[in-house]
Motif scaffolding. Structure first.
Motif, short mmCIF file in Angstrom:
data_model
loop_
_atom_site.label_atom_id
_atom_site.label_comp_id
_atom_site.label_asym_id
_atom_site.label_seq_id
_atom_site.Cartn_x
_atom_site.Cartn_y
_atom_site.Cartn_z
N GLY A 193 0.78 -1.23 0.00
CA GLY A 193 0.00 0.00 0.00
C GLY A 193 0.81 1.28 0.00
O GLY A 193 0.48 2.23 -0.72
N PRO A 194 1.88 1.37 0.80
CA PRO A 194 2.66 2.61 0.80
C PRO A 194 3.25 2.97 -0.56
O PRO A 194 3.60 4.13 -0.80
N ASP A 195 3.36 2.00 -1.45
CA ASP A 195 3.86 2.25 -2.81
C ASP A 195 2.73 2.42 -3.82
O ASP A 195 2.95 2.36 -5.03
N LYS A 196 1.52 2.62 -3.31
CA LYS A 196 0.32 2.84 -4.14
C LYS A 196 0.01 1.64 -5.03
O LYS A 196 -0.53 1.79 -6.13
N ILE A 197 0.35 0.46 -4.55
CA ILE A 197 -0.01 -0.78 -5.24
C ILE A 197 -1.22 -1.36 -4.54
O ILE A 197 -1.17 -1.67 -3.34
N ARG A 198 -2.31 -1.48 -5.26
CA ARG A 198 -3.54 -2.03 -4.70
C ARG A 198 -3.62 -3.53 -4.98
O ARG A 198 -3.25 -3.98 -6.06
N VAL A 199 -4.11 -4.28 -4.02
CA VAL A 199 -4.24 -5.73 -4.16
C VAL A 199 -5.64 -6.14 -3.73
O VAL A 199 -6.01 -5.98 -2.56
N ASN A 200 -6.42 -6.63 -4.67
CA ASN A 200 -7.78 -7.04 -4.39
C ASN A 200 -8.03 -8.44 -4.95
O ASN A 200 -7.25 -8.95 -5.76
N ALA A 201 -9.11 -9.05 -4.51
CA ALA A 201 -9.49 -10.38 -4.99
C ALA A 201 -10.88 -10.33 -5.60
O ALA A 201 -11.72 -9.51 -5.20
N ILE A 202 -11.12 -11.19 -6.56
CA ILE A 202 -12.45 -11.42 -7.10
C ILE A 202 -12.82 -12.87 -6.84
O ILE A 202 -12.04 -13.78 -7.14
N ALA A 203 -13.99 -13.08 -6.30
CA ALA A 203 -14.48 -14.43 -6.01
C ALA A 203 -15.71 -14.70 -6.87
O ALA A 203 -16.83 -14.31 -6.51
N PRO A 204 -15.52 -15.33 -8.03
CA PRO A 204 -16.69 -15.65 -8.86
C PRO A 204 -17.50 -16.80 -8.28
O PRO A 204 -17.00 -17.63 -7.51
N GLY A 205 -18.75 -16.84 -8.68
CA GLY A 205 -19.57 -18.00 -8.39
C GLY A 205 -19.34 -19.08 -9.45
O GLY A 205 -18.25 -19.18 -10.02
N TRP A 206 -20.38 -19.86 -9.74
CA TRP A 206 -20.23 -20.93 -10.71
C TRP A 206 -20.40 -20.34 -12.11
O TRP A 206 -21.51 -20.12 -12.59
N VAL A 207 -19.27 -20.08 -12.74
CA VAL A 207 -19.26 -19.50 -14.09
C VAL A 207 -19.26 -20.64 -15.10
O VAL A 207 -18.38 -21.51 -15.06
N LEU A 208 -20.18 -20.61 -16.02
CA LEU A 208 -20.35 -21.73 -16.95
C LEU A 208 -19.43 -21.58 -18.16
O LEU A 208 -19.85 -21.26 -19.27
N THR A 209 -18.16 -21.85 -17.91
CA THR A 209 -17.18 -21.92 -19.00
C THR A 209 -17.37 -23.22 -19.77
O THR A 209 -18.09 -24.13 -19.33
N ASP A 210 -16.71 -23.33 -20.90
CA ASP A 210 -16.80 -24.57 -21.68
C ASP A 210 -16.31 -25.75 -20.86
O ASP A 210 -16.91 -26.84 -20.92
N LYS A 211 -15.25 -25.56 -20.08
CA LYS A 211 -14.71 -26.64 -19.25
C LYS A 211 -15.74 -27.10 -18.23
O LYS A 211 -15.95 -28.31 -18.02
N GLN A 212 -16.40 -26.15 -17.57
CA GLN A 212 -17.40 -26.51 -16.57
C GLN A 212 -18.55 -27.28 -17.21
O GLN A 212 -19.04 -28.27 -16.66
N LYS A 213 -18.97 -26.82 -18.38
CA LYS A 213 -20.09 -27.49 -19.07
C LYS A 213 -19.72 -28.91 -19.47
O LYS A 213 -20.55 -29.83 -19.39
N GLU A 214 -18.49 -29.10 -19.92
CA GLU A 214 -18.06 -30.41 -20.38
C GLU A 214 -17.88 -31.39 -19.22
O GLU A 214 -18.18 -32.58 -19.36
N MET A 215 -17.43 -30.90 -18.07
CA MET A 215 -17.00 -31.81 -17.01
C MET A 215 -17.97 -31.94 -15.84
O MET A 215 -18.09 -33.02 -15.26
N TRP A 216 -18.67 -30.85 -15.47
CA TRP A 216 -19.38 -30.90 -14.20
C TRP A 216 -20.81 -30.40 -14.21
O TRP A 216 -21.55 -30.63 -13.26
N VAL A 217 -21.22 -29.69 -15.24
CA VAL A 217 -22.58 -29.15 -15.25
C VAL A 217 -23.57 -30.27 -15.61
O VAL A 217 -23.46 -30.88 -16.67
#
Length: 254
Positions: A177-201
């Motif tokens: 932070g003192p160097d003005k570098i911001r660090v955040n996280a994103i937590a997606p839910g169940w995003v229906l990518t092609d991989k998800q559709k093929e393997m687990w949906v």
């Protein structure tokens, strides 16, 4: 594209796993903003780069790399900085949610899951920090998941790493932070990518998950792009150490 962030034009952006799944939509989202994008991917993404150049007139720099090879990951970040200038925005997106049960985990599998889902994130953050400091700041966005917030079974090492990403994000936000570098996280839910559709949906699994969501639409990869661009831009300049959930309203934070 629903919003334009003028400050992202010309910015140097580095994305892990930027050639497939959510990562490919992130790459395109930054290209559409006029950013200079480099990404790493294990598989050949030359055709994707051709498509992006034809569509946006802005070709991303593809570097073939396995992010569990930390030396190769650091070299890719250095190559990106040489091509586009020191990194302004790092997006740690690549991950693997391979299904497993606790009883079948051995040390080799444990180490591999931590390497791809947590270790690579840390060393990518470390690798961009000095360049961001020299430029007077930057934005790091670490992708996690709501899986650990839900206490999901079926991939305990993945949820362990996701929780670790959240802790790492908070600590690095404090340190950088003192160097003005911001660090955040994103937590997606169940995003229906092609991989998800093929393997687990399955219809049953999807119906059960939608029942948990406040919003009853399924999540697509493009639904994650807007939040990422916001955290990358100066529009969020006083946000750091936060976890932004994009899941249609499954989990409640705060």
């Amino acid at each position: 594209m629903t919003a334009t962030y003028q400050d992202l034009r010309g910015k140097s952006v580095f994305i892990t796993g930027g050639g497939s799944g959510i990562g490919a939509f992130l790459t395109e989202g930054f290209l559409a903003q006029g950013a200079q994008v480099a990404f790493v991917q294990r598989s050949d993404s030359s055709a994707f780069c051709d498509e992006m150049e034809a569509k946006h007139g802005n070709r991303p720099l593809f570097i073939q790399c396995d992010i569990t090879d930390i030396a190769a990951l650091k070299a890719a970040i250095a190559q990106s900085a040489e091509a586009h200038g020191d990194i302004d925005v790092l997006v740690n997106n690549a991950a693997n949610d391979k299904r497993h049960e606790a009883g079948e985990v051995d040390e080799e599998f444990y180490d591999w899951m931590m390497a791809i889902n947590l270790k690579a994130y840390f060393f990518a953050c470390q690798a961009v920090a000095e360049g961001m400091k020299a430029k007077g700041g930057g934005s790091i966005i670490n992708f996690s998941s709501i899986s650990y917030m839900m206490g999901n079974a079926g991939y305990p090492l993945y949820t362990t790493a996701n929780s670790g990403i959240n802790g790492m994000t908070r600590s690095l936000a404090r340190e950088f932070g003192p160097d003005k570098i911001r660090v955040n996280a994103i937590a997606p839910g169940w995003v229906l990518t092609d991989k998800q559709k093929e393997m687990w949906v399955t219809p049953e699994a999807l119906e059960a998950h939608l029942a948990r969501q406040c919003l009853k639409d399924t999540l697509a990869p493009e639904d994650i792009v807007g939040a990422t661009l916001f955290l990358a831009s100066e529009s969020s300049k006083m946000m750091t150490g936060q976890a932004m959930v994009v899941d249609g309203g499954v989990v409640v934070t705060g």
